[in-house]
Scaffold this motif. Structure first.
Motif, PDB file in Angstrom:
ATOM      1  N   ASP A 130      56.003  87.278  28.805  1.00 48.78           N
ATOM      2  CA  ASP A 130      54.559  87.520  28.898  1.00 48.78           C
ATOM      3  C   ASP A 130      53.997  87.934  27.545  1.00 48.78           C
ATOM      4  OD1 ASP A 130      52.179  88.044  30.854  1.00 48.78           O
ATOM      5  OD2 ASP A 130      52.276  89.845  29.611  1.00 48.78           O
ATOM      6  N   HIS A 131      54.666  88.889  26.876  1.00 44.85           N
ATOM      7  CA  HIS A 131      54.193  89.330  25.564  1.00 44.85           C
ATOM      8  C   HIS A 131      54.278  88.194  24.543  1.00 44.85           C
ATOM      9  CE1 HIS A 131      53.551  93.382  26.737  1.00 44.85           C
ATOM     10  NE2 HIS A 131      54.810  93.780  26.735  1.00 44.85           N
ATOM     11  N   TRP A 132      55.346  87.422  24.589  1.00 42.67           N
ATOM     12  CA  TRP A 132      55.539  86.343  23.621  1.00 42.67           C
ATOM     13  C   TRP A 132      54.425  85.301  23.733  1.00 42.67           C
ATOM     14  CZ3 TRP A 132      58.518  86.177  19.495  1.00 42.67           C
ATOM     15  CH2 TRP A 132      58.802  84.944  18.877  1.00 42.67           C
ATOM     16  N   ARG A 133      54.134  84.889  24.962  1.00 49.28           N
ATOM     17  CA  ARG A 133      53.069  83.904  25.160  1.00 49.28           C
ATOM     18  C   ARG A 133      51.706  84.479  24.780  1.00 49.28           C
ATOM     19  NH1 ARG A 133      56.144  82.580  29.919  1.00 49.28           N
ATOM     20  NH2 ARG A 133      54.893  84.083  31.093  1.00 49.28           N
ATOM     21  N   GLY A 134      51.436  85.713  25.225  1.00 50.30           N
ATOM     22  CA  GLY A 134      50.133  86.307  24.961  1.00 50.30           C
ATOM     23  C   GLY A 134      49.862  86.488  23.483  1.00 50.30           C
ATOM     24  N   ALA A 135      50.836  86.968  22.744  1.00 50.95           N
ATOM     25  CA  ALA A 135      50.658  87.153  21.308  1.00 50.95           C
ATOM     26  C   ALA A 135      50.442  85.813  20.615  1.00 50.95           C
ATOM     27  CB  ALA A 135      51.868  87.865  20.713  1.00 50.95           C
ATOM     28  N   GLY A 136      51.213  84.811  21.007  1.00 48.24           N
ATOM     29  CA  GLY A 136      51.070  83.502  20.385  1.00 48.24           C
ATOM     30  C   GLY A 136      49.712  82.883  20.640  1.00 48.24           C
ATOM     31  N   ARG A 137      49.226  82.992  21.860  1.00 46.04           N
ATOM     32  CA  ARG A 137      47.925  82.404  22.197  1.00 46.04           C
ATOM     33  C   ARG A 137      46.775  83.123  21.498  1.00 46.04           C
ATOM     34  NH1 ARG A 137      49.573  81.990  28.589  1.00 46.04           N
ATOM     35  NH2 ARG A 137      50.725  80.008  28.433  1.00 46.04           N
ATOM     36  N   ALA A 138      46.964  84.410  21.198  1.00 48.22           N
ATOM     37  CA  ALA A 138      45.915  85.180  20.525  1.00 48.22           C
ATOM     38  C   ALA A 138      45.962  85.038  19.006  1.00 48.22           C
ATOM     39  CB  ALA A 138      46.037  86.651  20.908  1.00 48.22           C
ATOM     40  N   GLY A 139      46.953  84.334  18.491  1.00 45.78           N
ATOM     41  CA  GLY A 139      47.058  84.169  17.051  1.00 45.78           C
ATOM     42  C   GLY A 139      47.666  85.349  16.338  1.00 45.78           C
ATOM     43  N   VAL A 140      48.426  86.168  17.060  1.00 48.57           N
ATOM     44  CA  VAL A 140      49.127  87.299  16.448  1.00 48.57           C
ATOM     45  C   VAL A 140      50.473  86.802  15.918  1.00 48.57           C
ATOM     46  CG1 VAL A 140      50.192  89.544  16.885  1.00 48.57           C
ATOM     47  CG2 VAL A 140      48.022  88.957  17.997  1.00 48.57           C
ATOM     48  N   ALA A 141      50.765  87.090  14.668  1.00 42.57           N
ATOM     49  CA  ALA A 141      52.084  86.746  14.128  1.00 42.57           C
ATOM     50  C   ALA A 141      53.132  87.534  14.904  1.00 42.57           C
ATOM     51  CB  ALA A 141      52.146  87.084  12.641  1.00 42.57           C
ATOM     52  N   ARG A 142      54.107  86.857  15.494  1.00 44.37           N
ATOM     53  CA  ARG A 142      55.022  87.505  16.433  1.00 44.37           C
ATOM     54  C   ARG A 142      56.474  87.290  16.041  1.00 44.37           C
ATOM     55  NH1 ARG A 142      54.427  83.030  21.372  1.00 44.37           N
ATOM     56  NH2 ARG A 142      54.655  81.258  19.964  1.00 44.37           N
ATOM     57  N   ARG A 173      70.040  82.717  23.127  1.00 48.47           N
ATOM     58  CA  ARG A 173      69.796  82.075  24.424  1.00 48.47           C
ATOM     59  C   ARG A 173      68.399  82.379  24.960  1.00 48.47           C
ATOM     60  NH1 ARG A 173      73.095  83.526  30.046  1.00 48.47           N
ATOM     61  NH2 ARG A 173      71.557  82.622  31.475  1.00 48.47           N
ATOM     62  N   ASN A 174      67.890  83.555  24.669  1.00 52.75           N
ATOM     63  CA  ASN A 174      66.652  84.017  25.297  1.00 52.75           C
ATOM     64  C   ASN A 174      65.414  83.978  24.414  1.00 52.75           C
ATOM     65  OD1 ASN A 174      67.314  85.121  28.122  1.00 52.75           O
ATOM     66  ND2 ASN A 174      68.966  85.931  26.844  1.00 52.75           N
ATOM     67  N   VAL A 175      65.588  83.814  23.112  1.00 58.09           N
ATOM     68  CA  VAL A 175      64.441  83.814  22.197  1.00 58.09           C
ATOM     69  C   VAL A 175      64.279  82.421  21.607  1.00 58.09           C
ATOM     70  CG1 VAL A 175      63.446  84.788  20.106  1.00 58.09           C
ATOM     71  CG2 VAL A 175      64.737  86.256  21.673  1.00 58.09           C
ATOM     72  N   PRO A 176      63.233  81.713  22.007  1.00 59.45           N
ATOM     73  CA  PRO A 176      63.052  80.343  21.512  1.00 59.45           C
ATOM     74  C   PRO A 176      62.764  80.328  20.019  1.00 59.45           C
ATOM     75  CG  PRO A 176      61.076  81.094  22.637  1.00 59.45           C
ATOM     76  CD  PRO A 176      62.120  82.143  22.867  1.00 59.45           C
ATOM     77  N   ARG A 177      63.350  79.368  19.336  1.00 64.65           N
ATOM     78  CA  ARG A 177      63.001  79.165  17.928  1.00 64.65           C
ATOM     79  C   ARG A 177      61.643  78.491  17.895  1.00 64.65           C
ATOM     80  NH1 ARG A 177      66.427  76.469  12.901  1.00 64.65           N
ATOM     81  NH2 ARG A 177      64.644  76.340  11.512  1.00 64.65           N
ATOM     82  N   THR A 178      60.627  79.267  17.560  1.00 59.71           N
ATOM     83  CA  THR A 178      59.238  78.831  17.679  1.00 59.71           C
ATOM     84  C   THR A 178      58.614  78.734  16.301  1.00 59.71           C
ATOM     85  OG1 THR A 178      59.104  80.051  19.756  1.00 59.71           O
ATOM     86  CG2 THR A 178      57.028  79.350  18.791  1.00 59.71           C
ATOM     87  N   ARG A 179      57.983  77.606  16.023  1.00 57.30           N
ATOM     88  CA  ARG A 179      57.361  77.415  14.714  1.00 57.30           C
ATOM     89  C   ARG A 179      56.372  78.538  14.423  1.00 57.30           C
ATOM     90  NH1 ARG A 179      52.672  74.882  13.289  1.00 57.30           N
ATOM     91  NH2 ARG A 179      52.402  74.147  15.424  1.00 57.30           N
ATOM     92  N   GLY A 180      56.516  79.141  13.243  1.00 56.67           N
ATOM     93  CA  GLY A 180      55.601  80.197  12.836  1.00 56.67           C
ATOM     94  C   GLY A 180      56.030  81.596  13.228  1.00 56.67           C
ATOM     95  N   MET A 181      57.138  81.736  13.963  1.00 58.32           N
ATOM     96  CA  MET A 181      57.582  83.069  14.363  1.00 58.32           C
ATOM     97  C   MET A 181      58.051  83.870  13.153  1.00 58.32           C
ATOM     98  SD  MET A 181      61.264  82.061  16.138  1.00 58.32           S
ATOM     99  CE  MET A 181      61.642  83.707  16.744  1.00 58.32           C
ATOM    100  N   LEU A 182      57.948  85.198  13.265  1.00 57.03           N
ATOM    101  CA  LEU A 182      58.467  86.072  12.230  1.00 57.03           C
ATOM    102  C   LEU A 182      59.995  86.098  12.308  1.00 57.03           C
ATOM    103  CD1 LEU A 182      56.003  89.099  12.518  1.00 57.03           C
ATOM    104  CD2 LEU A 182      55.825  87.069  11.064  1.00 57.03           C
ATOM    105  N   PRO A 183      60.649  86.540  11.252  1.00 54.44           N
ATOM    106  CA  PRO A 183      62.114  86.633  11.320  1.00 54.44           C
ATOM    107  C   PRO A 183      62.546  87.530  12.478  1.00 54.44           C
ATOM    108  CG  PRO A 183      61.333  87.005   9.083  1.00 54.44           C
ATOM    109  CD  PRO A 183      60.123  86.992   9.956  1.00 54.44           C
ATOM    110  N   PRO A 184      63.674  87.244  13.102  1.00 53.43           N
ATOM    111  CA  PRO A 184      64.172  88.129  14.155  1.00 53.43           C
ATOM    112  C   PRO A 184      64.537  89.486  13.583  1.00 53.43           C
ATOM    113  CG  PRO A 184      65.824  86.489  13.570  1.00 53.43           C
ATOM    114  CD  PRO A 184      64.573  86.104  12.841  1.00 53.43           C
TER     115      PRO A 184
END
Length: 267
Positions: free
Chosen positions: A104-116, A137-148
């Motif tokens: 939920d947090h991952w999708r919401g931050a991404g849709r709001a344009g928050v660097a996540r 396994r649980n964290v998708p490699r998503t374009r634009g994501m911050l480093p883990p």
């Protein structure tokens, strides 16, 4: 420096150590929505402000939050408009726990344009290879994501894992975990830690990019001589769109340096 009130922006306070629990349900690897980062000035507050030595948190241009299941649902667009420019989101813990609010947090931050970015809370009772596989396994490699982020600290509340290995072993396990994530995500992870853990395990010897907790004194006083990228300065932040206390963080640099860092470090 002026202190922060509930209605003012005067950033600088004690932030929570990252922790939490989860479920074992994996999050699908989806691309998400990526927007060009647009810096918004912070309009954040603090319910229990601390007066920090200069430079206090309000002197930094870029602020963000870290969240886990404890925050519950957020209005991410409202938070973004109030100056939440980045968010580190609790994803996993140990080798089998997934934070139930991560998706939920991952999708919401991404849709709001928050660097996540996503973080993992480390357990010393599970091999680092197993924990790295669980995070991947649980964290998708998503374009634009911050480093883990690897969150390493003692967990005095765990009923099952009370191990406290010596510093050399702590650092050895950290390097294994960091290398596994770097291979998968194409970016070297950031290391989060706390004052006690940092001192006891000589974490500066890792020579990594650090996110440091310092909630009663300036981060430069708590970690003398240590370079840092993010400062977690309070656990009692007031963020529009978030109910209750929220951890606040500052980026070490100007707005231009933030943009340059994103260009180098986003996945």
């Amino acid at each position: 420096m002026s202190q922060i009130t509930r209605r003012s922006l005067a950033l600088g306070l004690p932030m929570l150590a990252l922790a939490g629990c989860g479920t074992d349900r994996p999050v699908p690897a989806t691309s998400g929505t990526i927007r060009a980062p647009r810096l918004t000035p912070p309009r954040l507050g603090d319910s229990d402000p601390v007066s920090f030595a200069a430079p206090a948190p309000d002197r930094y241009a870029v602020h963000g939050i870290d969240v886990a299941r404890f925050q519950g649902p957020l209005d991410w667009r409202q938070a973004r408009a109030a100056g939440v420019n980045f968010a580190f989101i609790k994803a996993t813990e140990g080798g089998d726990l997934l934070d139930p609010m991560f998706a939920d947090h991952w999708r919401g931050a991404g849709r709001a344009g928050v660097a996540r970015g996503a973080y993992h809370f480390y357990y010393f009772c599970t091999p680092p290879e197993v924990q790295a596989r669980w995070f991947i396994r649980n964290v998708p490699r998503t374009r634009g994501m911050l480093p883990p982020v690897l969150d390493m600290e003692w967990n005095p509340f765990s009923p099952t894992c009370t191990k406290r290995p010596p510093g050399a072993e702590v650092r050895r396990q950290a390097r294994i975990f960091l290398a596994a994530l770097e291979r998968h995500y194409g970016q070297r992870p950031i290391v989060y830690t706390t004052p006690e853990f940092y001192r006891q395990n000589d974490m500066g010897r890792l020579n990594e990019e650090f996110w440091l907790r310092a909630t009663a004194k300036n981060v430069t006083e708590v970690y003398p001589g240590q370079s840092w990228r993010f400062w977690q300065y309070t656990a009692t932040g007031i963020v529009p769109g978030s109910e209750g206390a929220t951890d606040l963080n500052a980026f070490n640099g100007s707005a231009a340096q933030w943009q340059a860092w994103l260009e180098r470090r986003q996945v």
